[in-house]
Enzyme design. Structure first.
Site, PDB file in Angstrom:
ATOM      1  N   ASP A 144       0.823  -1.216   0.000  1.00 51.49           N
ATOM      2  CA  ASP A 144       0.000   0.000   0.000  1.00 51.49           C
ATOM      3  C   ASP A 144       0.859   1.269   0.000  1.00 51.49           C
ATOM      4  OD1 ASP A 144      -2.361   1.391  -0.016  1.00 51.49           O
ATOM      5  OD2 ASP A 144      -2.681   1.275   2.145  1.00 51.49           O
ATOM      6  N   ASN A 160       1.156   3.370  -3.058  1.00 50.19           N
ATOM      7  CA  ASN A 160       1.573   3.799  -4.404  1.00 50.19           C
ATOM      8  C   ASN A 160       0.957   5.147  -4.774  1.00 50.19           C
ATOM      9  OD1 ASN A 160       2.745   1.299  -4.502  1.00 50.19           O
ATOM     10  ND2 ASN A 160       1.305   0.426  -5.986  1.00 50.19           N
ATOM     11  N   THR A 202     -11.030  -6.654  -4.684  1.00 48.65           N
ATOM     12  CA  THR A 202     -12.368  -6.599  -5.293  1.00 48.65           C
ATOM     13  C   THR A 202     -12.974  -5.199  -5.131  1.00 48.65           C
ATOM     14  OG1 THR A 202     -13.200  -7.584  -3.228  1.00 48.65           O
ATOM     15  CG2 THR A 202     -12.972  -9.058  -5.101  1.00 48.65           C
ATOM     16  N   ASN A 221     -11.072  -2.411  -5.389  1.00 52.09           N
ATOM     17  CA  ASN A 221     -10.294  -1.444  -6.163  1.00 52.09           C
ATOM     18  C   ASN A 221     -10.947  -1.063  -7.502  1.00 52.09           C
ATOM     19  OD1 ASN A 221      -7.089  -2.722  -4.963  1.00 52.09           O
ATOM     20  ND2 ASN A 221      -8.230  -0.948  -4.248  1.00 52.09           N
TER      21      ASN A 221
HETATM   22  C1  IPE Z   1      -5.458  -2.712  -0.189  1.00 53.81           C
HETATM   23  O1  IPE Z   1      -5.159  -1.377  -0.261  1.00 53.81           O
HETATM   24  C2  IPE Z   1      -5.416  -3.324  -1.571  1.00 53.81           C
HETATM   25  C3  IPE Z   1      -4.105  -3.452  -2.164  1.00 53.81           C
HETATM   26  C4  IPE Z   1      -2.963  -3.083  -1.636  1.00 53.81           C
HETATM   27  C5  IPE Z   1      -4.084  -4.070  -3.469  1.00 53.81           C
HETATM   28  P1  IPE Z   1      -6.288  -0.239  -0.425  1.00 53.81           P
HETATM   29  O2  IPE Z   1      -5.542   1.030  -0.567  1.00 53.81           O
HETATM   30  O3  IPE Z   1      -7.210  -0.619  -1.503  1.00 53.81           O
HETATM   31  O4  IPE Z   1      -7.066  -0.329   0.965  1.00 53.81           O
HETATM   32  P2  IPE Z   1      -7.822   0.804   1.768  1.00 53.81           P
HETATM   33  O5  IPE Z   1      -8.815   1.415   0.824  1.00 53.81           O
HETATM   34  O6  IPE Z   1      -6.806   1.793   2.223  1.00 53.81           O
HETATM   35  O7  IPE Z   1      -8.444   0.090   2.919  1.00 53.81           O
HETATM   36  C1  IPE Z   2      -1.796   0.120  -3.348  1.00 51.71           C
HETATM   37  O1  IPE Z   2      -1.470   1.478  -3.368  1.00 51.71           O
HETATM   38  C2  IPE Z   2      -1.952  -0.456  -4.736  1.00 51.71           C
HETATM   39  C3  IPE Z   2      -3.330  -0.806  -5.108  1.00 51.71           C
HETATM   40  C4  IPE Z   2      -4.354  -0.716  -4.323  1.00 51.71           C
HETATM   41  C5  IPE Z   2      -3.552  -1.288  -6.463  1.00 51.71           C
HETATM   42  P1  IPE Z   2      -2.599   2.587  -3.340  1.00 51.71           P
HETATM   43  O2  IPE Z   2      -2.894   2.988  -4.738  1.00 51.71           O
HETATM   44  O3  IPE Z   2      -3.753   2.139  -2.521  1.00 51.71           O
HETATM   45  O4  IPE Z   2      -1.838   3.763  -2.587  1.00 51.71           O
HETATM   46  P2  IPE Z   2      -2.490   4.855  -1.645  1.00 51.71           P
HETATM   47  O5  IPE Z   2      -3.088   4.117  -0.483  1.00 51.71           O
HETATM   48  O6  IPE Z   2      -3.522   5.569  -2.445  1.00 51.71           O
HETATM   49  O7  IPE Z   2      -1.348   5.721  -1.249  1.00 51.71           O
HETATM   50 MG    MG Z   3      -4.149   2.375  -0.529  1.00 55.42          MG
END
Ligand code: IPE
Ligand code: IPE
Ligand code: MG
Length: 251
Positions: free
Chosen positions: A37, A39, A83, A85
Site C-alpha cells: 500500500d 503507491n 475486489t 479497487n
Molecule cells: C489494499 O489497499 C489493496 C491493495 C494493496 C491491493 P487499499 O488502498 O485498496 O485499501 P484501503 O482502501 O486503504 O483500505
Molecule cells: C496500493 O497502493 C496499490 C493498489 C491498491 C492497487 P494505493 O494505490 O492504494 O496507494 P495509496 O493508499 O492511495 O497511497
Molecule cells: Mg491504498
C-alpha cells in the site's frame, strides 16, 4: 466437538512436523503476506498520476521477491488488486490492468528461471480474456518450480473467497455438522496460512485480505510507502517476527 477441533486444526496447518525440522534457528517465517500500500500517495507527493506510483511499486515488488527468496521464504503472497479497487477512477483501473499484463509478459520468464512458482488468487470471472490468458500462461510456465511460490492476489477479496469456498463446499454436498477441511475449497488450497502479514504506508487495517488464512498471523506495519520498501525493510520485518511469541490460544 470433533468437527470444531478439526476446523480449528486448520489454524495450525502453517507447518507440518517435517517442515518444522527444516526451520532455521533464527525463526524466519516461511510464509509471508504483504499488503503493498502507498503507491497513490507516492505519486501524489510528486504531482504524478497514480499509475506512476504503481509502476514504482512494481519495482519494489521485484526487489521484495528477490529478497524474500534469498531469505528462505517459501511462500510470498502479495495483494495486487482488491475486489474493492474497481471503485477507483476508470483511468487508474485501465492503467493498472494494462500494467499487470505487461508485468506478466516481462517478469514471469525471469521468475520462472529463478525457480519461482507463480499462482494467482482471486475471482477470475471479472477479468478480461486477454489478461486471463496471460495469467494462465504464467501459472503453466512456472508450475513445476519449487524454491518459492509467489501468490498474487488479483481481483481478490477475503469475503469473496470465503463465499466462493462455502459455495464449492455446499456443492460437494457437505451436510451441516460434518467434518470439513474448509481450506481445501480456498482459491489456492495448497497455500499455507501466512505467519507474518506486512502492510506498508502506515495504514493499520486488513482491507479484506486473507481473512480466513490470517486468523493467527503476526501483523507488522511499516511507515514506508510501498514504492520505497526495500530489502532492508523486509529483513527488519522478519527480525521483528523472530522476536514475537506465538501462542495460538494455548499456554
Ligand atoms: C489494499 O489497499 C489493496 C491493495 C494493496 C491491493 P487499499 O488502498 O485498496 O485499501 P484501503 O482502501 O486503504 O483500505
Ligand atoms: C496500493 O497502493 C496499490 C493498489 C491498491 C492497487 P494505493 O494505490 O492504494 O496507494 P495509496 O493508499 O492511495 O497511497
Ligand atoms: Mg491504498
Amino acid at each position: 466437538m470433533a468437527g470444531l477441533r478439526n476446523l480449528f486444526g486448520n489454524l495450525r496447518r502453517s507447518r507440518t512436523e517435517s517442515e518444522d525440522f527444516l526451520l532455521d534457528a533464527e525463526n524466519t517465517p516461511h510464509y509471508v503476506a504483504v499488503i503493498m500500500d502507498g503507491n497513490g500517495r507516492w505519486a501524489q507527493r510528486r504531482h504524478m498520476p497514480a499509475i506512476a506510483g504503481h509502476r514504482e511499486g512494481a519495482k519494489a515488488l521485484k526487489r521484495t521477491i528477490k529478497a524474500a527468496r534469498q531469505a528462505g521464504i517459501r511462500e510470498l503472497t502479495v495483494y495486487a488488486f482488491s475486489t474493492e479497487n474497481w471503485q477507483r477512477p476508470e483511468q487508474e483501473v485501465d492503467d493498472l490492468m494494462k500494467m499487470f499484463g505487461e508485468l506478466i509478459d516481462r517478469e514471469v520468464p525471469e521468475l520462472a528461471e529463478k525457480d519461482v512458482r507463480v499462482r494467482f488468487i482471486g475471482r477470475r470471472q471479472d477479468l478480461s480474456e486477454k489478461l486471463l490468458g496471460k495469467m494462465e500462461w504464467a501459472e503453466k510456465l512456472s508450475a513445476a518450480n519449487s524454491t518459492m511460490s509467489l501468490y498474487i492476489a488479483f481481483n481478490y477479496g477475503g469475503r469473496s473467497e470465503i463465499i466462493d469456498a462455502a459455495r464449492a463446499a455446499a456443492g460437494n454436498g457437505l451436510a451441516a455438522g460434518e467434518d470439513v477441511d474448509f481450506s481445501k475449497y480456498l482459491y489456492a488450497p495448497e497455500m499455507h496460512d501466512p505467519e507474518l502479514l506486512i502492510r506498508t504506508s502506515g495504514e493499520q487495517r486488513v482491507s479484506n485480505f486473507l481473512l480466513w488464512q490470517c486468523a493467527y498471523c503476526e501483523l507488522y506495519f511499516s511507515e514506508k510507502l510501498w514504492p520505497d520498501f526495500g530489502e532492508q525493510d523486509l529483513l527488519e520485518a522478519l527480525a521483528e517476527f523472530g522476536r514475537r511469541q506465538r501462542r495460538f490460544g494455548a499456554r
